[in-house]
Structure formats: C-alpha cells, structure tokens
Scaffold this active site. Sequence first.
Site, PDB file in Angstrom:
ATOM      1  N   SER A 127      30.492  37.384  33.267  1.00  0.00           N
ATOM      2  CA  SER A 127      31.176  38.650  33.964  1.00  0.00           C
ATOM      3  C   SER A 127      31.346  39.677  32.756  1.00  0.00           C
ATOM      4  CB  SER A 127      32.519  38.365  34.467  1.00  0.00           C
ATOM      5  OG  SER A 127      33.062  39.438  34.677  1.00  0.00           O
ATOM      6  N   TYR A 152      40.884  35.139  33.871  1.00  0.00           N
ATOM      7  CA  TYR A 152      39.618  34.951  34.698  1.00  0.00           C
ATOM      8  C   TYR A 152      38.670  35.419  33.324  1.00  0.00           C
ATOM      9  CZ  TYR A 152      35.321  36.678  37.196  1.00  0.00           C
ATOM     10  OH  TYR A 152      34.176  36.844  37.430  1.00  0.00           O
TER      11      TYR A 152
END
Length: 335
Positions: A127, A152
């Site tokens: 990501s 995350y």
Amino acid sequence: MKILVTGAAGFIGMHVAQLLLARGDEVVGLDNLNDYYDPQLKRDRLARLASHPQFRFLRVDVADRAEMERLFAQERFERVVHLAAQAGVRYSLHNPHAYIDSNIVGFTNVLEGCRHGGVAHLVYASSSSVYGGNARMPFSEHDNVDHPVSLYAATKKANELMAHTYSHLYGLPTTGLRFFTVYGPWGRPDMALFLFTKAILENRAIDVFNHGKMVRDFTYIDDIAQGVVKVLDREATADTGYDAACPDPARSSAPYRVFNIGNHDPVQLMVFIEAIERAVGRQAVKNFLPMQDGDVPATFADISELGEWTDFRPKTQVADGIDNFVRWYREYFGL
C-alpha cells in the site's frame, strides 16, 4: 496457468480474476466474505465470476492455518495473487487485532503455502500507506519507509519484510505492489468516491477532511488490474548489481521486488469532489473537518520502476473514471 487469487470477492480481486479468466487461466478464488462492509456486494462480485468454467470459489479465511495448508497441498498452484487483507486506515484505530490476524498471520500462511507448494511467483498487495510521514514527492520505492502512521501501514510494511525473508531464505520470487487510492465501478463502500456519491444522491452532507487540503494519486481499477497481471507474468529476480554496503530498499540480492502502482497524476480532493458533482448532477453540502489520525495529506506515485519492469502505463483520466463509477452506482442500486 493455475492461479490462486485471495480476496477474489474484493474490489481489486474480482477485476484481476476477470482478466486472468479472459485470457484462459484457471483461477481459484478465495475469500472469507467478512462483514467489514456489506457482504452482498462481495457476493455480487463473485456472481460475475461464477459462471466462468475455469473459476472455482472457496470460502476460506487466510488466517486459518490448517485450511491454508490443505489448500496449497491439494491444489499445487503455479502462481498466487494475494489481495486478501483487512483494509482501511481508520478502521485500524478501532479494531487492531483484525489487522494482525489477516495481514500478519494470514500473510504468513500464504508465504508458507507458496514455499511448500512450489509456487513460481507470489504477487501481493502492499500500500502507498507505507510511506507514512514521508514528505518528499513523488513517493519512490528507493525512499525509506520506516515511519508508518497507522497500524494498517505497519502491517503492509511488515508484509514486504516478510516477503523478502522468504525470497532470501527459500528463493521464492515475490513482488509487492504499493497501491495508490484505487477507485472505479464495484469499489469499496468505505472509500471516498463511494461515500461521496452515496451522500450526494441522498442529499446528505459529505465529510471533507483536512479542510479539503488533500491530494491523492487516484488510480482507476482497470489500470490497476492490468498492472497486476503484467507483474504476475514477470517473476521477480535478484538484482545482480545490489550493493550490500549501500543498501537500497528497492533492490535485493534475493528474487524480490517492490513497485508503486499508481496514476502518477495526483488530484486535489476538491477537484475530485467537483468531478463527482458533475457526474451526479448536483452540488454537495460539505462538512470541512480536521485531518483524521493515521491519514496523510498527500500521495504521489513515482511509477517509473514499474514502467521499466512491465511497460505499465495508466490510461484512465480521473473524470472518466468517476463518470464510469457513477454510472455503475446508479445501475447497481437502481437509481
């Protein structure tokens, strides 16, 4: 080829599976159909794949070690596209254990499956969030990414480190893709485009964080899916010029690669909202709010490395992508 796609009921997973099936690959799709958002949307995505004779779906959680071991032992996949994960920056502030279970434990199970199952290439989702507080633009794979600002992001950085370990120890070719704000038809309901479109059509105000002073490298789903397949087709290799005395985060003596996959054309949030308003045909009422914890003010992908590796070139302009999404949204919800 026989390919495992984890997270096949997800936004990116469905589109990648469609491309693989269209070119003649056998695809086994795996998903746990959890309720992070409406599972009906996931089931409807799967319905688009289910009629294809080369597709099979298995409801399995990647965090289930026994099931994952059995799956890899029985199926003997040639390649794996690992997209299953607990997504979302903001949700990680409220339910951190979900990220450890799916993104750390689950990824370990995938790595072990690939290792023991003789998989030729593992492509997995990282990501843009790994760049954290990095202020140098555009984001480059050569930049240090040791300062994540959400759990995350930390799990995605951990995935890259874990993949490198398996590439180094076991010779498993792994390629990580740092996705930059993927959008388009069949998108996730927790993403800005979906939230904004829904609110505007329902005559509700939209929440605009950081008082609208946000910039994102929005990347259309068709471009993303094409890029994933291009990467899958070229196995990661060791960099013969790697210098351990001057380590580069984007290089390794192991068969390991990490690439940004984005649009390389960042858009201001207010311009993005204006495009949604044009596509919907009405103005949004806006609540301007401060920056949320775990968020970053800007993202901008340097995609030169991926372009050189696979000839990846995004083609979709943001206005066109938003038009496509709004058209899909009206059709899907019968509006």
